[in-house]
Design a protein around this motif. Structure first.
Motif, mmCIF file in Angstrom:
data_model
loop_
_atom_site.group_PDB
_atom_site.id
_atom_site.type_symbol
_atom_site.label_atom_id
_atom_site.label_comp_id
_atom_site.label_asym_id
_atom_site.label_seq_id
_atom_site.Cartn_x
_atom_site.Cartn_y
_atom_site.Cartn_z
ATOM 1 N N ALA A 1 0.825 -1.210 0.000
ATOM 2 C CA ALA A 1 0.000 0.000 0.000
ATOM 3 C C ALA A 1 0.859 1.259 0.000
ATOM 4 O O ALA A 1 1.956 1.277 0.573
ATOM 5 N N GLU B 1 -2.341 5.197 2.588
ATOM 6 C CA GLU B 1 -3.445 4.247 2.711
ATOM 7 C C GLU B 1 -3.257 3.254 3.858
ATOM 8 O O GLU B 1 -4.185 2.524 4.199
ATOM 9 N N LYS C 1 -5.685 3.292 6.947
ATOM 10 C CA LYS C 1 -7.111 3.024 6.735
ATOM 11 C C LYS C 1 -7.520 1.621 7.180
ATOM 12 O O LYS C 1 -8.717 1.335 7.273
ATOM 13 N N PRO D 1 -5.075 -2.690 -0.381
ATOM 14 C CA PRO D 1 -5.079 -1.283 -0.824
ATOM 15 C C PRO D 1 -5.696 -1.112 -2.204
ATOM 16 O O PRO D 1 -5.675 -2.032 -3.034
#
Length: 275
Positions: free
Chosen positions: A36, A40, A43, A48
């Motif tokens: 990723a 990202e 998250k 990703p």
């Protein structure tokens, strides 16, 4: 009774599923985070949306990961080979040979399994210094050449085999080493796989001891180099690069377990203490 039994099975499978997800999710997330982009990772998505190899490219650029990978494979392979040899020979002597103090030696070996490696850390380091082995591969191999766990596993496995097998081998002119490696080893494959996997994993994941006895970067193992990379500033606070290094570190162990898990589980389930 039938409905109650079905409900119980459903509950059991549900509990196992929840447990599996609990254990697997952090690992799956780690795999996804390694590919990723940096923005990202926080998250916590399973995979990703913009996966790429940038974290791995940065890791390879910043540290000599290829050299450390070969070093770890070399050290772990030698440690595993020596443990298999020493463990099986000592285990055979304790299970099949009659001599005074045999049981006492066995109980002492079992007792040493309760002692953490940190207790012997300083004596081992002083020994390596006196033998002028600091900053050599021998410093990573010699202290781990004998394993109490391996001795215990081989002793129990050999005790489970019939004495007639050993007597027949002796009648055919086989010596003690030939009995161990040519006759007994083929009959204890699950134990061989279990000892090999656990020894390899233990040697591969060792960090504290290499940090103490190895200072030359060309001789560093992969866990040692990854640890220094993560905490030493080379990663520049890039979490994705650190996770990529951790994934690469765990990959050989996962592959080994996937290939040999059947023998591993069989040996661990069937091993018990016999007098």
């Amino acid at each position: 009774m039938k409905e109650k039994f079905s409900f119980g099975r459903l509950f059991m499978y549900g509990a196992l599923l929840i447990a599996a997800i609990t254990f697997l999710y952090p690992f799956i997330w780690m795999m996804g985070a390694a590919f990723a982009p940096e923005n990202e990772i926080g998250k916590m998505t399973v995979w990703p949306s913009h996966a790429g190899w940038e974290n791995f490219r940065l890791m390879i650029k910043k540290i000599p990961i290829g050299r450390s990978l070969l070093n770890s494979l070399l050290v772990a392979s030698f440690c595993t080979t020596l443990v298999m040899i020493t463990g099986s020979t000592v285990g055979y002597a304790l299970s099949r040979m009659k001599f005074k103090g045999r049981q006492l030696i066995f109980y002492v070996i079992v007792f040493t399994m309760s002692l953490p490696f940190q207790i012997t850390l300083i004596p081992n380091y002083i020994t390596m210094v006196n033998l002028h082995l600091v900053d050599t591969f021998l410093a990573l191999i010699v202290p781990f050449a004998v394993s109490a766990f391996a001795i215990l596993m081989f002793r129990q496995a050999f005790q489970g085999l019939p004495q007639a097998l050993i007597d027949a081998a002796r009648l055919d002119g086989c010596n003690e080493l030939g009995i161990i490696f040519r006759v007994l080893w083929p009959n204890i494959k699950p134990t061989l796989v279990t000892v090999a996997i656990l020894t390899f994993i233990g040697s591969w994941n060792e960090v504290l001891w290499p940090l103490i006895v190895i200072r030359n970067e060309q001789l560093m193992t992969m866990p040692q180099l990854v640890t220094l990379f993560a905490v030493g500033g080379r990663a520049d606070n890039q979490l994705g690069v650190k996770i990529a290094a951790a994934v690469l570190l765990a990959l050989p162990v996962m592959i080994a377990f996937l290939f040999f898990q059947k023998h591993f589980i069989q040996s661990m389930a069937s091993t018990g203490l016999k007098d």
